[in-house]
Design a protein around this motif. Structure first.
Motif, PDB file in Angstrom:
ATOM      1  N   VAL A  73       0.928  -1.012  -0.079  1.00 43.23           N
ATOM      2  CA  VAL A  73       0.021  -0.153   0.069  1.00 43.23           C
ATOM      3  C   VAL A  73       0.969   1.435   0.142  1.00 43.23           C
ATOM      4  O   VAL A  73       1.074   1.895   0.952  1.00 43.23           O
ATOM      5  N   PRO A  74       1.662   1.586  -1.150  1.00 41.06           N
ATOM      6  CA  PRO A  74       2.707   2.500  -1.212  1.00 41.06           C
ATOM      7  C   PRO A  74       2.135   3.837  -1.130  1.00 41.06           C
ATOM      8  O   PRO A  74       2.587   4.676  -0.508  1.00 41.06           O
ATOM      9  N   GLU A  75       0.758   4.261  -1.327  1.00 47.16           N
ATOM     10  CA  GLU A  75       0.168   5.373  -0.986  1.00 47.16           C
ATOM     11  C   GLU A  75      -0.190   5.869   0.370  1.00 47.16           C
ATOM     12  O   GLU A  75      -0.665   7.078   0.549  1.00 47.16           O
ATOM     13  N   GLN A  76      -0.269   4.964   1.145  1.00 49.94           N
ATOM     14  CA  GLN A  76      -0.689   5.149   2.593  1.00 49.94           C
ATOM     15  C   GLN A  76       0.649   5.273   3.629  1.00 49.94           C
ATOM     16  O   GLN A  76       1.418   4.302   3.586  1.00 49.94           O
ATOM     17  N   VAL A  77       0.508   6.151   4.602  1.00 49.32           N
ATOM     18  CA  VAL A  77       1.511   6.214   5.519  1.00 49.32           C
ATOM     19  C   VAL A  77       1.011   5.939   6.766  1.00 49.32           C
ATOM     20  O   VAL A  77       0.018   6.331   7.283  1.00 49.32           O
ATOM     21  N   PHE A  78       1.608   4.959   7.475  1.00 49.55           N
ATOM     22  CA  PHE A  78       1.339   4.530   8.703  1.00 49.55           C
ATOM     23  C   PHE A  78       2.067   5.201   9.888  1.00 49.55           C
ATOM     24  O   PHE A  78       3.366   5.696   9.584  1.00 49.55           O
ATOM     25  N   LYS A  79       1.646   5.292  10.952  1.00 56.06           N
ATOM     26  CA  LYS A  79       2.201   5.745  12.336  1.00 56.06           C
ATOM     27  C   LYS A  79       2.632   4.909  13.214  1.00 56.06           C
ATOM     28  O   LYS A  79       1.828   3.812  13.304  1.00 56.06           O
ATOM     29  N   ALA A  80       3.828   4.887  14.190  1.00 56.36           N
ATOM     30  CA  ALA A  80       4.113   4.115  15.363  1.00 56.36           C
ATOM     31  C   ALA A  80       4.878   5.032  16.183  1.00 56.36           C
ATOM     32  O   ALA A  80       5.481   6.052  15.854  1.00 56.36           O
ATOM     33  N   LYS A  81       4.764   4.449  17.290  1.00 52.16           N
ATOM     34  CA  LYS A  81       5.597   5.044  18.261  1.00 52.16           C
ATOM     35  C   LYS A  81       6.818   4.118  18.718  1.00 52.16           C
ATOM     36  O   LYS A  81       6.696   2.941  19.123  1.00 52.16           O
TER      37      LYS A  81
END
Length: 367
Positions: free
Chosen positions: A245-253
Motif C-alpha cells: 500500500v505505497p500510497e498510505q503512510v502509517f504511524k508508530a511510536k
C-alpha cells in the motif's frame, strides 16, 4: 690572415652574450609580475552554530506481537482437530485433543497405589492412636512400643504423600493431551492430520503442531546505526510505508530500545508497537521507516560543498591572515545541502565556501 680571424672571434662572442642578456631580462620581468600578483578573490563565509534536524530512512520488519509454536508433550496420536490455518482463537480455547491409551493405564495404576497407601496409613494411624490412649494408664504400654508405632505411622504418611505426587504427575501428563491456545491470535501454520503420531521423541516432533500469532498488534523492528543512536528515545513517533500500500503512510511510536549494539551490525535494535485491528498489515512485511532526528544541541553546520573528501581525509579550508589553512574535520549528520562538522574550529572562523582540490596551504585569499 690574422687580421681577419680577430674580428670573427669578436663577432662570435657578442652573438653568445646576446641570448644570455635577453634571458636575464625575462626572468626579472617574471619576478616583478609575481611580486605584484594580487590575492585571488574566493567566496567565504563565517562559521556559526546551528541546530540541524534531519530524517533517517531505514528498512524495518513487521512481526507478530506474540508468536508461539505448539508441540506435544506426551507421545500420542492426534484424535481431533478443532482449528485450521487462518482460524481466529481465544485464550484457553481447545485446539486439538490427543490420545494415549498407556497414559490412562498409568493413571489407573497410580490411583490404585494411592488408595493402597491411604489404607496402610489409616491402619498405622489407628494402631498408634490406640496405643497412645492405652499408654495413659501407667505400666500398660512400654515406651519402645509407642515409639515404633509413631515411626510406622510417619513412614506410611510419607509413602502416602509420594503416592499422591505420582498420581498428580500422571494426571498432569493426561492434561497435556489437550492442546489449548495460550493467548488470543490466529493459527498461521498446521503441520499434522488426524491419526498422526506426535510426541517429544517421535517424527511428529520435527515440526510444531500449530503456530499461533497475535496479529492485532504488531512489532516494527529497526536497526539504528551507531552514529544515530543518541537521537532516538521512547515515545518518539515515526512513520513508515509498505510496498503493498505505497500510497498510505502509517504511524508508530518507539516503545523499546535494546540499549546495546549488535556486535555484527554495530546498530541498536529499536521496536515500535503498531495497531493492526483491521488486519491490513501482515507479519513479515518489510517497511520503509522514516525516523525524524531532531537536534539535541547546536553544532557547526556548513554547506556540503565546503567539505573536501579525499584519500588524505576530510577537511575544510580556513582563511587565516588572508592565507588558506587546511583543517581536518569529521562529518556528522547530513541533509541535501548541509552537513555537521567537528574539528578544531571556533565560531566566527572564516571558511572557503566552495574550495577546489587544487587549493594549497598558504595560498593568498581575498575574502
Amino acid at each position: 690572415m690574422k687580421k681577419y680571424i680577430f674580428p670573427y672571434l669578436i663577432y662570435l662572442t657578442g652573438g653568445m652574450a646576446l641570448p644570455t642578456l635577453l634571458n636575464g631580462c625575462t626572468a626579472n620581468a617574471k619576478k616583478e609580475e609575481l611580486s605584484t600578483e594580487k590575492p585571488a578573490a574566493i567566496p567565504t563565509f563565517k562559521l556559526q552554530k546551528e541546530k540541524l534536524s534531519t530524517a533517517l530512512q531505514l528498512p524495518g520488519e513487521l512481526s507478530a506481537f506474540q508468536q508461539v509454536d505448539l508441540y506435544a508433550k506426551v507421545s500420542s496420536f492426534v484424535k481431533t482437530l478443532n482449528v485450521d490455518i487462518g482460524s481466529e482463537v481465544k485464550k484457553g480455547q481447545l485446539l486439538m485433543t490427543l490420545e494415549a491409551p498407556e497414559t490412562n493405564s498409568q493413571l489407573s495404576a497410580a490411583k490404585s497405589r494411592l488408595k493402597s497407601q491411604e489404607a496402610l496409613y489409616m491402619a498405622s494411624k489407628a494402631h498408634y492412636d490406640r496405643l497412645y490412649e492405652t499408654s495413659k494408664t501407667p505400666g500398660t504400654i512400654s515406651k519402645n512400643d509407642l515409639d515404633q508405632a509413631i515411626a510406622r505411622r510417619n513412614s506410611d504418611l510419607a509413602q502416602l504423600d509420594a503416592a499422591k505426587a505420582a498420581y498428580q504427575e500422571v494426571g498432569s501428563l493426561r492434561d497435556y493431551l489437550e492442546i489449548r491456545a495460550p493467548f488470543n491470535g490466529i493459527i498461521t501454520a498446521r503441520n499434522v492430520n488426524l491419526g498422526a503420531y506426535v510426541g517429544p521423541s517421535g517424527k511428529g516432533s520435527e515440526l510444531p503442531l500449530f503456530t499461533l500469532q497475535e496479529q492485532k498488534h504488531l512489532r516494527l523492528a529497526v536497526a539504528i546505526p551507531e552514529v544515530y543512536t543518541g537521537y532516538l528515545k521512547a515515545g518518539d513517533e515515526v512513520s513508515f510505508t509498505l510496498r503493498s500500500v505505497p500510497e498510505q503512510v502509517f504511524k508508530a511510536k518507539v516503545k523499546r530500545l535494546s540499549g546495546a549494539l549488535d556486535l555484527r551490525l554495530r546498530s541498536e535494535k529499536v521496536e515500535m508497537d503498531v495497531p493492526n485491528v483491521n488486519k491490513q498489515l501482515l507479519p513479515g512485511m518489510i517497511a520503509e521507516v522514516y525516523i525524524p532526528l531532531p537536534a539535541n544541541a547546536s553544532t557547526f553546520v556548513v554547506p556540503k560543498k565546503a567539505i573536501i573528501e579525499t584519500a588524505e581525509g576530510i577537511y575544510v579550508w580556513k582563511v587565516v591572515d588572508h592565507k588558506a589553512e587546511k583543517v581536518n574535520v569529521k562529518k556528522g549528520r547530513e541533509t541535501d545541502d548541509q552537513a555537521e562538522i567537528f574539528g578544531a574550529l571556533r565560531i566566527g572562523d572564516e571558511l572557503v565556501t566552495s574550495p577546489s582540490e587544487e587549493l594549497r596551504a598558504g595560498t593568498q585569499i581575498k575574502p
